[in-house]
Design an enzyme around this catalytic site. Structure first.
Site, PDB file in Angstrom:
ATOM      1  N   ASP A  43       0.725  -2.809  -1.550  1.00 50.17           N
ATOM      2  CA  ASP A  43       0.732  -1.313  -0.804  1.00 50.17           C
ATOM      3  C   ASP A  43      -0.839  -0.732  -1.213  1.00 50.17           C
ATOM      4  OD1 ASP A  43       2.408   1.141   0.160  1.00 50.17           O
ATOM      5  OD2 ASP A  43       0.754   1.829  -1.432  1.00 50.17           O
ATOM      6  N   TYR A  48      -7.582   4.748  -1.003  1.00 49.67           N
ATOM      7  CA  TYR A  48      -7.949   4.060  -2.311  1.00 49.67           C
ATOM      8  C   TYR A  48      -8.965   3.640  -2.625  1.00 49.67           C
ATOM      9  CZ  TYR A  48      -2.814   4.322  -2.705  1.00 49.67           C
ATOM     10  OH  TYR A  48      -1.434   4.930  -2.488  1.00 49.67           O
ATOM     11  N   LYS A  73      -2.692   2.877   4.981  1.00 46.14           N
ATOM     12  CA  LYS A  73      -2.297   4.324   5.437  1.00 46.14           C
ATOM     13  C   LYS A  73      -3.708   5.098   5.885  1.00 46.14           C
ATOM     14  CE  LYS A  73       0.437   4.273   1.165  1.00 46.14           C
ATOM     15  NZ  LYS A  73      -0.075   3.573   0.004  1.00 46.14           N
ATOM     16  N   HIS A 106      -0.792   8.935   5.743  1.00 44.35           N
ATOM     17  CA  HIS A 106      -0.489   9.140   4.289  1.00 44.35           C
ATOM     18  C   HIS A 106      -0.069  10.467   3.734  1.00 44.35           C
ATOM     19  CE1 HIS A 106      -2.735   7.480   0.489  1.00 44.35           C
ATOM     20  NE2 HIS A 106      -1.860   8.129   0.036  1.00 44.35           N
TER      21      HIS A 106
END
Ligand code: A2P
Length: 288
Positions: A43, A48, A73, A106
Site C-alpha cells: 500500500d 508518500y 492514492k 486519499h
C-alpha cells in the site's frame, strides 16, 4: 466477504488478508524484506513520495505482477477530474506498472473549509472511468467518514469498494466501520498498531499474555475479527513475519468488546477527523 486466501470485494476482486503499509518507508530493502516475508499486498500513495522506490523494489523482486496487489492514492491537492487522471498516470509511471489493483482518493477535504463536494464528485468520476477502462481492478476512498461516503453514493455509478481509515483498539471509528459494512464497502486499517503506541497498553498486554501472542498480533487479529484488513508497517524482517502469524488463535468476543471500548488512543487521524466533523457541521449549517 472472506475466502480462504483473503477478503473478496463486491466486484469479486480478491486481496490478501493483510497488506504492508509504506508511509515514511524510503528504502527498497524494506519493501524487498516485506515481500520475502510473505506480503503480496503493498500500500503506497502519491503523497508518500516513495512510488519510484516501491516500483524499483517490485521490479527487482522477481514476483510476477499478477501475484502482487498494489494500491496507490491520489492526494487531496489533486482532487478534480483532470488532476486525478494526471496523478494516476504519474503513479503508474513511478511504480513502473501497467495497471493498479486499487486506486483510492486519499482524503476528502483539500483543506478545512474548502468546498470539497464538487471536487470529490469529479475525482470519483475519474476513478470510475479508470475502473471502466480496466486501468484499475478496484476503486475506493481513504479517510472518508459516513457523510463523505453518502455524498459519493448520491451520484456514483460504481460504489466505492474500499474505505481505508485509522482503525485499532482505542480508535475503531465504529460508526464508519458499521456504515461501510452495511454498504458492502471493505474497511482497511491504517496504523493498526496505533503507530506502535498500543503495544504497551495494559489491556493489550493483558490479552497478549492470555492468548500467548505478542501485543502486535493481538491488534492485528482484532482487525481481522472485525472484518477489517490491516496494513501494518515494520522495518524489521522478524516483526514483518510475526505480524503475518495471526491465524492460529481466536480472540474471544468478550475481549473484542473490551478492545473496542477501551479508552481512546488516537493518532493524527483523530485531529483530522475532528476537523472533518467541524467542517461537515459547518457546511450543513451553511447549506440551510
Ligand atoms: P519497527 O519498524 O521498528 O518494527 P503502525 O503500523 O500502526 O503505524 O505501527 C508501526 C510501528 O509499529 C513502527 O514503529 C514499527 O516499528 C512498530 N512495529 C511493527 N510491528 C511490530 C511488532 N511486531 N512489535 C513491535 N513493534 C512493531
Amino acid at each position: 466477504m472472506i475466502s480462504e486466501k483473503g477478503f473478496v470485494l463486491e466486484n469479486g476482486t480478491e486481496l490478501p488478508f493483510l497488506g504492508f503499509g509504506t508511509w515514511l518507508v524510503k528504502e527498497e530493502k524494506i519493501i524487498l524484506d516485506a515481500l520475502a516475508s510473505g506480503y503480496r499486498h503493498i500500500d503506497t500513495a502519491r503523497k508518500y513520495e516513495n512510488e519510484k522506490m516501491v516500483g524499483n523494489a517490485l521490479r527487482q523482486c522477481g514476483i510476477p505482477r499478477r501475484e502482487l496487489f498494489l494500491t496507490s492514492k491520489v492526494w487531496k491537492t489533486d482532487l478534480g477530474y483532470d488532476k486525478t487522471m494526471a496523478s494516476f498516470e504519474a503513479s503508474l509511471k513511478d511504480l513502473q506498472v501497467q495497471y493498479l489493483d486499487l486506486f483510492l482518493i486519499h482524503w476528502p477535504l483539500p483543506f478545512p473549509g474548502a468546498d470539497w463536494k464538487p471536487l470529490v464528485t469529479e475525482s470519483w468520476r475519474a476513478l470510475e472511468r479508470l475502473y471502466d477502462e480496466g486501468a484499475v481492478r478496484a476503486i475506493g476512498v481513504c479517510n472518508f467518514l459516513p457523510q463523505h461516503l453518502l455524498h459519493v453514493l448520491k451520484t456514483a455509478n460504481t460504489v466505492p469498494m474500499i474505505d481505508q481509515f485509522e482503525f485499532h483498539p482505542g480508535y475503531p471509528q465504529y460508526e464508519t466501520l458499521q456504515f461501510c459494512q452495511s454498504r458492502g464497502i471493505q474497511a482497511e486499517a491504517w496504523s493498526p498498531l496505533g503507530r506502535g503506541r498500543l503495544l504497551e497498553d495494559p489491556l493489550v498486554l493483558e490479552l497478549a499474555k492470555k492468548y500467548g501472542k505478542s501485543p502486535a498480533q493481538i491488534c492485528l487479529r482484532f482487525c481481522l475479527q472485525n472484518n477489517v484488513l490491516p496494513l501494518p508497517k515494520s522495518s524489521a524482517p522478524e516483526r514483518m513475519k510475526a505480524n503475518l502469524d495471526i491465524f492460529d488463535f481466536e480472540i474471544e468476543q468478550e475481549d473484542i468488546y473490551r478492545l473496542l471500548t477501551m479508552p481512546r488512543q488516537a493518532g493524527r487521524g483523530f485531529i483530522r477527523s475532528i476537523l472533518n466533523k467541524v467542517e461537515s457541521r459547518l457546511s450543513t449549517y451553511l447549506d440551510r
